[in-house]
Design a protein around this motif. Sequence first.
Motif, PDB file in Angstrom:
ATOM      1  N   ARG A 149       0.854  -1.339  -0.073  1.00 30.78           N
ATOM      2  CA  ARG A 149      -0.081   0.048   0.174  1.00 30.78           C
ATOM      3  C   ARG A 149       0.906   1.602  -0.009  1.00 30.78           C
ATOM      4  O   ARG A 149       0.599   2.330  -0.859  1.00 30.78           O
ATOM      5  CB  ARG A 149      -0.996  -0.321   1.430  1.00 30.78           C
ATOM      6  N   TRP A 150       1.771   1.268   0.736  1.00 29.41           N
ATOM      7  CA  TRP A 150       2.798   2.464   0.911  1.00 29.41           C
ATOM      8  C   TRP A 150       3.398   2.796  -0.405  1.00 29.41           C
ATOM      9  O   TRP A 150       3.544   4.107  -0.661  1.00 29.41           O
ATOM     10  CB  TRP A 150       3.702   2.216   2.035  1.00 29.41           C
ATOM     11  N   VAL A 151       3.881   1.769  -1.195  1.00 26.62           N
ATOM     12  CA  VAL A 151       4.609   2.297  -2.507  1.00 26.62           C
ATOM     13  C   VAL A 151       3.370   2.799  -3.317  1.00 26.62           C
ATOM     14  O   VAL A 151       3.760   3.652  -4.025  1.00 26.62           O
ATOM     15  CB  VAL A 151       5.284   0.668  -3.177  1.00 26.62           C
ATOM     16  N   ASN A 152       2.332   2.014  -3.404  1.00 31.28           N
ATOM     17  CA  ASN A 152       1.335   2.683  -4.233  1.00 31.28           C
ATOM     18  C   ASN A 152       0.887   3.940  -4.040  1.00 31.28           C
ATOM     19  O   ASN A 152       0.656   4.745  -4.800  1.00 31.28           O
ATOM     20  CB  ASN A 152       0.093   1.710  -4.338  1.00 31.28           C
ATOM     21  N   GLU A 153       0.980   4.392  -2.570  1.00 28.62           N
ATOM     22  CA  GLU A 153       0.567   5.766  -2.375  1.00 28.62           C
ATOM     23  C   GLU A 153       1.801   6.754  -2.671  1.00 28.62           C
ATOM     24  O   GLU A 153       1.505   7.710  -3.132  1.00 28.62           O
ATOM     25  CB  GLU A 153       0.487   5.716  -0.793  1.00 28.62           C
ATOM     26  N   LEU A 154       2.751   6.124  -2.783  1.00 31.01           N
ATOM     27  CA  LEU A 154       4.182   6.922  -3.210  1.00 31.01           C
ATOM     28  C   LEU A 154       3.971   7.185  -4.701  1.00 31.01           C
ATOM     29  O   LEU A 154       4.233   8.328  -5.174  1.00 31.01           O
ATOM     30  CB  LEU A 154       5.460   6.068  -2.861  1.00 31.01           C
ATOM     31  N   ALA A 155       3.731   6.338  -5.394  1.00 32.70           N
ATOM     32  CA  ALA A 155       3.510   6.111  -6.611  1.00 32.70           C
ATOM     33  C   ALA A 155       2.300   7.110  -7.055  1.00 32.70           C
ATOM     34  O   ALA A 155       2.518   8.109  -8.274  1.00 32.70           O
ATOM     35  CB  ALA A 155       3.131   4.795  -7.295  1.00 32.70           C
ATOM     36  N   ALA A 156       0.879   7.206  -6.485  1.00 30.15           N
ATOM     37  CA  ALA A 156      -0.084   8.113  -6.726  1.00 30.15           C
ATOM     38  C   ALA A 156       0.467   9.441  -6.405  1.00 30.15           C
ATOM     39  O   ALA A 156       0.164  10.336  -7.103  1.00 30.15           O
ATOM     40  CB  ALA A 156      -1.207   7.591  -5.817  1.00 30.15           C
ATOM     41  N   ALA A 157       1.233   9.775  -5.336  1.00 26.86           N
ATOM     42  CA  ALA A 157       1.571  10.925  -4.976  1.00 26.86           C
ATOM     43  C   ALA A 157       2.618  11.624  -6.082  1.00 26.86           C
ATOM     44  O   ALA A 157       2.498  12.734  -6.383  1.00 26.86           O
ATOM     45  CB  ALA A 157       2.548  10.906  -3.721  1.00 26.86           C
ATOM     46  N   LYS A 158       3.438  10.672  -6.699  1.00 26.07           N
ATOM     47  CA  LYS A 158       4.480  11.141  -7.810  1.00 26.07           C
ATOM     48  C   LYS A 158       3.580  11.478  -8.929  1.00 26.07           C
ATOM     49  O   LYS A 158       3.893  12.728  -9.608  1.00 26.07           O
ATOM     50  CB  LYS A 158       5.295  10.039  -8.098  1.00 26.07           C
ATOM     51  N   ALA A 159       2.553  10.444  -9.170  1.00 28.87           N
ATOM     52  CA  ALA A 159       1.669  11.019 -10.365  1.00 28.87           C
ATOM     53  C   ALA A 159       0.995  12.313 -10.360  1.00 28.87           C
ATOM     54  O   ALA A 159       0.759  13.039 -11.278  1.00 28.87           O
ATOM     55  CB  ALA A 159       0.849   9.704 -10.688  1.00 28.87           C
ATOM     56  N   ALA A 160       0.613  12.688  -8.914  1.00 28.71           N
ATOM     57  CA  ALA A 160      -0.052  13.898  -8.926  1.00 28.71           C
ATOM     58  C   ALA A 160       0.737  15.029  -8.731  1.00 28.71           C
ATOM     59  O   ALA A 160       0.329  16.281  -8.232  1.00 28.71           O
ATOM     60  CB  ALA A 160      -0.937  13.687  -7.421  1.00 28.71           C
ATOM     61  N   GLY A 161       1.982  14.846  -8.658  1.00 34.65           N
ATOM     62  CA  GLY A 161       3.052  15.798  -8.963  1.00 34.65           C
ATOM     63  C   GLY A 161       3.793  16.093  -7.381  1.00 34.65           C
ATOM     64  O   GLY A 161       4.459  17.018  -7.237  1.00 34.65           O
ATOM     65  N   GLY A 162       3.378  15.158  -6.465  1.00 32.83           N
ATOM     66  CA  GLY A 162       4.049  15.139  -5.255  1.00 32.83           C
ATOM     67  C   GLY A 162       5.588  14.631  -5.417  1.00 32.83           C
ATOM     68  O   GLY A 162       5.976  14.152  -6.278  1.00 32.83           O
ATOM     69  N   LYS A 163       6.255  14.684  -4.233  1.00 30.65           N
ATOM     70  CA  LYS A 163       7.505  14.272  -3.809  1.00 30.65           C
ATOM     71  C   LYS A 163       7.613  12.878  -3.679  1.00 30.65           C
ATOM     72  O   LYS A 163       6.995  12.566  -2.414  1.00 30.65           O
ATOM     73  CB  LYS A 163       8.466  15.233  -3.068  1.00 30.65           C
ATOM     74  N   VAL A 164       8.422  12.092  -4.069  1.00 33.05           N
ATOM     75  CA  VAL A 164       8.476  10.640  -3.838  1.00 33.05           C
ATOM     76  C   VAL A 164       9.648  10.542  -2.612  1.00 33.05           C
ATOM     77  O   VAL A 164      10.752  10.956  -3.048  1.00 33.05           O
ATOM     78  CB  VAL A 164       8.894   9.566  -4.794  1.00 33.05           C
TER      79      VAL A 164
END
Length: 252
Positions: free
Chosen positions: A237-252
């Motif tokens: 789950r935590w990696v998927n959340e990181l990927a989603a944040a990156k896709a949304a323009g957040g910092k991984v």
Amino acid sequence: MGWQWFHRLGSPRWFYEKTDAWIPWLAVVSFALLAVGAIWGLAFAPADMKQGNSYRIIYIHVPAAFLSLAGYYIMAISGAIGLIWKMKLADMVMKCAAPIGAVFTFISLVTGAIWGKPTWGTWWVWDARITSMLVLLFLYLGVIALQQAYQHQDTANKASAILALVGTVNIPIIYKSVDWWYTLHQPATIKFTSESTIHPSMLYPLLTMVIGFYCFYALVLLISTRTEVLEREKKTRWVNELAAAKAAGGKV
């Protein structure tokens, strides 16, 4: 408290999150040290009385040799931790340390051959130190091969860890080869238990390069391990959340 920290460090997620801030600092420090050490050693250190300017390759050869040995211990210790405590992160570090160590060992052998040509009159001799370093390269390559040979990751980790641990017997042989056998290879010039045999004007830039190489090794190992963490934990789950944040323009 110590054991709690130890097991927390073994968490891939905790490792990934904590090391995120380390990468920029390590990059700056390592490249600064390497730049200063290289310029200092290549441009400002005096020529050697016997070898002239050919000795300057030590500013690459010696740090690479140090890291090839130290990196093997890191790989073997990580393998032991993975075997004993079943820590996934330790297995990842072991896998990532193998190709990095192999590269440093290869650089050490190549630069040694380049240095040996003007010094010994030949590119290669079956010298005790050189031969044992070649064995070290094969051990690294063996761990890499075992990681690729098995479809099941746990089996690959166990086989790699066993080979890495068995191969540690070669490290003291490398260290003591110039003392145990007649060898063309010169004894260590940097000594921690007695006075070094290299002049300070040559020693200080060499130490700068050694520290820079260690920082660079840590940087590359961290980046490689972080990539391995994401690959192995990609379904969590935590990696998927990181990927989603990156896709949304957040910092991984």
